[in-house]
Design an enzyme around this catalytic site. Structure first.
Site, PDB file in Angstrom:
ATOM      1  N   LYS A  68       0.857  -1.192   0.000  1.00 59.89           N
ATOM      2  CA  LYS A  68       0.000   0.000   0.000  1.00 59.89           C
ATOM      3  C   LYS A  68       0.887   1.234   0.000  1.00 59.89           C
ATOM      4  O   LYS A  68       1.473   1.601   1.014  1.00 59.89           O
ATOM      5  CB  LYS A  68      -0.907   0.042   1.239  1.00 59.89           C
ATOM      6  CG  LYS A  68      -1.907   1.183   1.121  1.00 59.89           C
ATOM      7  CD  LYS A  68      -2.332   1.669   2.479  1.00 59.89           C
ATOM      8  CE  LYS A  68      -2.159   3.113   2.780  1.00 59.89           C
ATOM      9  NZ  LYS A  68      -2.029   4.105   1.766  1.00 59.89           N
ATOM     10  N   GLU A 100       8.573  15.886  15.760  1.00 63.25           N
ATOM     11  CA  GLU A 100       9.098  15.731  14.405  1.00 63.25           C
ATOM     12  C   GLU A 100       8.303  16.670  13.490  1.00 63.25           C
ATOM     13  O   GLU A 100       7.103  16.495  13.293  1.00 63.25           O
ATOM     14  CB  GLU A 100       8.907  14.283  13.952  1.00 63.25           C
ATOM     15  CG  GLU A 100       9.508  14.019  12.600  1.00 63.25           C
ATOM     16  CD  GLU A 100       9.275  12.593  12.126  1.00 63.25           C
ATOM     17  OE1 GLU A 100       8.141  12.108  12.236  1.00 63.25           O
ATOM     18  OE2 GLU A 100      10.238  11.984  11.649  1.00 63.25           O
ATOM     19  N   SER A 124       4.524   7.241  10.435  1.00 61.14           N
ATOM     20  CA  SER A 124       4.573   7.993  11.692  1.00 61.14           C
ATOM     21  C   SER A 124       4.386   7.080  12.901  1.00 61.14           C
ATOM     22  O   SER A 124       3.822   5.987  12.792  1.00 61.14           O
ATOM     23  CB  SER A 124       3.477   9.057  11.682  1.00 61.14           C
ATOM     24  OG  SER A 124       2.218   8.425  11.622  1.00 61.14           O
ATOM     25  N   THR A 125       4.822   7.554  14.037  1.00 57.39           N
ATOM     26  CA  THR A 125       4.700   6.785  15.279  1.00 57.39           C
ATOM     27  C   THR A 125       3.224   6.595  15.638  1.00 57.39           C
ATOM     28  O   THR A 125       2.828   5.534  16.117  1.00 57.39           O
ATOM     29  CB  THR A 125       5.491   7.496  16.400  1.00 57.39           C
ATOM     30  OG1 THR A 125       6.871   7.525  15.980  1.00 57.39           O
ATOM     31  CG2 THR A 125       5.413   6.767  17.724  1.00 57.39           C
ATOM     32  N   GLU A 154       9.083   1.051  11.236  1.00 56.27           N
ATOM     33  CA  GLU A 154      10.124   2.078  11.031  1.00 56.27           C
ATOM     34  C   GLU A 154       9.416   3.418  11.164  1.00 56.27           C
ATOM     35  O   GLU A 154       8.656   3.799  10.278  1.00 56.27           O
ATOM     36  CB  GLU A 154      10.717   1.977   9.619  1.00 56.27           C
ATOM     37  CG  GLU A 154      11.300   0.638   9.265  1.00 56.27           C
ATOM     38  CD  GLU A 154      12.612   0.382   9.957  1.00 56.27           C
ATOM     39  OE1 GLU A 154      13.250   1.336  10.411  1.00 56.27           O
ATOM     40  OE2 GLU A 154      12.979  -0.793  10.061  1.00 56.27           O
ATOM     41  N   CYS A 191      13.067  10.883   7.686  1.00 58.16           N
ATOM     42  CA  CYS A 191      12.867  10.481   9.087  1.00 58.16           C
ATOM     43  C   CYS A 191      14.109  10.712   9.942  1.00 58.16           C
ATOM     44  O   CYS A 191      14.004  10.983  11.127  1.00 58.16           O
ATOM     45  CB  CYS A 191      12.446   9.026   9.148  1.00 58.16           C
ATOM     46  SG  CYS A 191      13.526   7.950   8.190  1.00 58.16           S
TER      47      CYS A 191
HETATM   48  P1  NAD Z   1       1.623   8.096   8.132  1.00 53.59           P
HETATM   49  O1  NAD Z   1       1.862   7.205   9.278  1.00 53.59           O
HETATM   50  O2  NAD Z   1       0.496   9.033   8.195  1.00 53.59           O
HETATM   51  O3  NAD Z   1       1.412   7.258   6.787  1.00 53.59           O
HETATM   52  C1  NAD Z   1       2.287   6.219   6.382  1.00 53.59           C
HETATM   53  C2  NAD Z   1       1.469   5.132   5.700  1.00 53.59           C
HETATM   54  O4  NAD Z   1       0.547   4.591   6.657  1.00 53.59           O
HETATM   55  C3  NAD Z   1       0.627   5.647   4.540  1.00 53.59           C
HETATM   56  O5  NAD Z   1       0.617   4.680   3.513  1.00 53.59           O
HETATM   57  C4  NAD Z   1      -0.755   5.772   5.163  1.00 53.59           C
HETATM   58  O6  NAD Z   1      -1.815   5.674   4.239  1.00 53.59           O
HETATM   59  C5  NAD Z   1      -0.750   4.593   6.110  1.00 53.59           C
HETATM   60  N1  NAD Z   1      -1.729   4.710   7.197  1.00 53.59           N
HETATM   61  C6  NAD Z   1      -2.259   5.835   7.726  1.00 53.59           C
HETATM   62  N2  NAD Z   1      -3.167   5.512   8.690  1.00 53.59           N
HETATM   63  C7  NAD Z   1      -3.195   4.168   8.775  1.00 53.59           C
HETATM   64  C8  NAD Z   1      -3.907   3.233   9.574  1.00 53.59           C
HETATM   65  N3  NAD Z   1      -4.795   3.628  10.488  1.00 53.59           N
HETATM   66  N4  NAD Z   1      -3.657   1.925   9.418  1.00 53.59           N
HETATM   67  C9  NAD Z   1      -2.765   1.490   8.516  1.00 53.59           C
HETATM   68  N5  NAD Z   1      -2.076   2.319   7.702  1.00 53.59           N
HETATM   69  C10 NAD Z   1      -2.277   3.646   7.825  1.00 53.59           C
HETATM   70  O7  NAD Z   1       2.990   8.836   7.912  1.00 53.59           O
HETATM   71  P2  NAD Z   1       3.294   9.928   6.827  1.00 53.59           P
HETATM   72  O8  NAD Z   1       2.908  11.256   7.316  1.00 53.59           O
HETATM   73  O9  NAD Z   1       2.722   9.505   5.551  1.00 53.59           O
HETATM   74  O10 NAD Z   1       4.891   9.791   6.746  1.00 53.59           O
HETATM   75  C11 NAD Z   1       5.728  10.535   7.536  1.00 53.59           C
HETATM   76  C12 NAD Z   1       6.225   9.739   8.722  1.00 53.59           C
HETATM   77  O11 NAD Z   1       6.941   8.589   8.295  1.00 53.59           O
HETATM   78  C13 NAD Z   1       7.200  10.522   9.559  1.00 53.59           C
HETATM   79  O12 NAD Z   1       6.883  10.381  10.918  1.00 53.59           O
HETATM   80  C14 NAD Z   1       8.539   9.879   9.266  1.00 53.59           C
HETATM   81  O13 NAD Z   1       9.485   9.989  10.265  1.00 53.59           O
HETATM   82  C15 NAD Z   1       8.161   8.472   9.027  1.00 53.59           C
HETATM   83  N6  NAD Z   1       9.190   7.796   8.239  1.00 53.59           N
HETATM   84  C16 NAD Z   1       9.994   6.899   8.879  1.00 53.59           C
HETATM   85  C17 NAD Z   1      11.022   6.257   8.190  1.00 53.59           C
HETATM   86  C18 NAD Z   1      11.906   5.253   8.890  1.00 53.59           C
HETATM   87  O14 NAD Z   1      12.636   4.533   8.212  1.00 53.59           O
HETATM   88  N7  NAD Z   1      11.896   5.161  10.192  1.00 53.59           N
HETATM   89  C19 NAD Z   1      11.220   6.525   6.848  1.00 53.59           C
HETATM   90  C20 NAD Z   1      10.372   7.456   6.214  1.00 53.59           C
HETATM   91  C21 NAD Z   1       9.350   8.082   6.932  1.00 53.59           C
END
Ligand code: NAD
Length: 503
Positions: free
Chosen positions: A193, A400, A247-248, A269, A303
């Protein structure tokens, strides 16, 4: 198309590709969503719609999981010799390289990633990840055990099964490749996804995988939203593992869904708030540009961004002065323009969120040294922003922000900075800038983070496991650890003597 340079007359001429793939990819075919619904994906440079993409839902996830389950339980992929899987993965890497310009352009339109870096780094690295894990696919070994009784014992490493990959928007290509390549090498099948903000490249990669010879049902892509498609994946009873980057907050939801469904394995991650620590023995001229890049790379949407910059008091003033000097050559503008350092934030929501944090930083009493404003043009562009006089307990030093915002803090001693650098719920990465080997050794062992980079930043490598400590998650991507998370260990024992009196 043309790329402008901060009002400059300079133009670039890059062919914007036609978007070819906008449907779900299930069982080797591009199909409409069952509901027939679509959603728009927006170009962050122009705020205009690039394409309408099929909006998946729980029923589409069911159909994708059915295909992946069938491909795992009865299909050839998990049963092929690793060397055969490796050959197909190498072909896929070749196809990625052949399509590098188109793929890089798609990411620039969809995510706002710099086009020049897309070609040189993001898509190129994606192909390299497939090569790295293709080489590992026929080296998946168990162990011979030294049993305490008269038994022959050994372990088998077996693919974990059907994997759900849920990925974010900041590096769509690398996230796809980093998740899919090791899972393929392990012999897993999968449902991917991509983020709803950047759905296009995953569909293109699925098309290339089919061309390379990956059997139908092994890779399925369901585009759509997190609370629908993402939630359906993380709670699905027929998915054996979820590998998530994001995200966390979402990490919590995914773990809850796994816990209350089939106790699937979860690998997370998550976010970060990484320290970039500058000791006063360094060459400021070299480290200041590095600090800038560590924070502002990819519009600050990475991240591991080094957003908490701790500078030792002896060089503090000189360092800040040098940063400002460096920023004079920093260009914000169209990410297709090769002279540009920083493109737009990915979406309006992220853009507004970053600007909100900048206002909060001012209200909390930090000094806005430079930047802080949106650019006066169409698109989600924000000036590179630096705050000084930031206190550890200010929100901008704790949350963040995921944008081009740096917080600079002064410190006196090594012991003090170790304590302050660790004073965060996150533990993704840290940078240590010093010429003193004792300082480098002590600080690198004292920081609670998954990656530590000394006198460099973004020291990523296919062979270097990357992932978090603390609330930055658990489980690693990349390296051999990144392969092993898609494998499970089976222990086998047999008696060497038929009807052994021992048993
Ligand atoms: P997000 O958590 O909102 O979304 C990430 C993914 O999760 C998307 O595909 C989203 O559709 C999906 N998602 C959202 N709600 C969900 C749910 N209830 N159940 C299952 N899936 C769901 O994060 P974002 O804003 O898209 O991305 C930014 C975040 O990602 C930042 O916090 C960043 O630090 C983190 N990130 C971490 C790494 C790492 O390697 N640790 C790498 C890149 C980004």
């Amino acid at each position: 198309m043309g790329g402008e340079r901060n009002g400059d007359v300079e133009k670039t001429t890059i062919m914007i590709p036609q978007v070819k793939f906008t449907k779900l990819f299930i069982n080797g075919e591009f199909v409409d969503s069952i509901s027939g619904k679509t959603f728009e994906t927006i170009d962050p440079r122009s705020e205009e719609v690039i394409a309408k993409v099929a909006e998946g839902d729980r029923a589409d996830v069911d159909s994708a999981v059915k295909a992946a389950r069938e491909a795992f339980d009865h299909g050839p992929w998990p049963r092929l010799p690793g060397s055969e899987r490796g050959k197909i993965m190498l072909k896929l890497a070749d196809l990625i390289k052949e399509n590098i310009e188109e793929l890089a352009a798609i990411e620039t339109m969809d995510a706002g990633n710099l086009y020049s870096l897309g070609k040189m780094m993001f898509v190129n690295d994606g192909a390299q990840v497939f090569r790295y894990y293709a080489g590992a696919a026929d080296k998946i070994h168990g162990e011979t055990l030294k049993m305490s009784r008269e038994l022959h014992g050994y372990t088998l490493l077996e693919p974990v099964g059907v994997v759900g990959h849920i990925i974010p928007w900041n590096f769509p290509t690398q996230m796809f490749c980093m998740k899919v390549a090791p899972a393929l090498a392990a012999g897993c099948t999968m449902v991917v996804k991509p983020a709803e903000q950047t759905p296009l490249s995953a569909l293109f990669y699925a098309h290339l995988a089919k061309l390379a010879g990956v059997p139908d049902g092994v890779i399925n892509v369901v585009t759509g939203y997190g609370p629908t498609v993402g939630a359906a994946i993380s709670s699905h009873m027929d998915i054996d593992m979820v590998s998530f980057t994001g995200s966390t907050v979402t990490g919590h939801r995914i773990m809850e869904a796994a816990a209350t469904s089939n106790l699937k394995q979860v690998c997370l991650e998550l976010g970060g708030k990484s320290p970039f620590i500058v000791f006063d023995d360094v060459d400021v001229d070299k480290i200041a540009p590095l600090a800038l890049n560590a924070c502002l790379f990819n519009q600050g949407q990475i991240c591991v961004a080094g957003t908490r910059v701790f500078v030792q008091e002896g060089i503090y003033d000189k360092f800040v002065e040098r940063l400002l000097e460096e920023l004079k050559a920093w260009v914000v503008g169209d990410p297709f323009d090769p002279h540009v350092n920083q493109g737009p934030q990915v979406t309006k929501k992220q853009y507004e969120r970053v600007l909100w944090y900048i206002e909060l930083g001012k209200k909390e009493g930090a000094t806005l040294l430079t930047g802080g404003k949106p650019l006066d043009r169409k698109g989600y562009y924000i000036e590179p922003t630096i705050f000084t006089d930031v206190k550890d307990d200010m929100t901008i030093a704790k949350d963040e922000i995921f944008g081009p915002v740096m917080s600079i803090m002064k410190f006196e001693s090594m012991e003090e900075v170790i304590k302050r650098a660790n004073n965060t719920k996150y533990g993704l990465a840290a940078g240590i800038m010093t010429n003193n080997i004792n300082t480098a050794n002590t600080v690198s062992r004292s920081i609670r983070a998954g990656s530590v980079w000394i006198n460099c930043y973004f020291g990523f490598d296919n062979d270097a496991p990357a992932g978090g400590y603390k609330m930055s998650g658990f489980g690693k991507d990349l390296g051999i650890n990144g392969l092993h998370k898609y494998l499970q260990v089976k222990s086998i024992a047999s008696t060497p003597i038929y009807n052994s009196p021992w048993l």
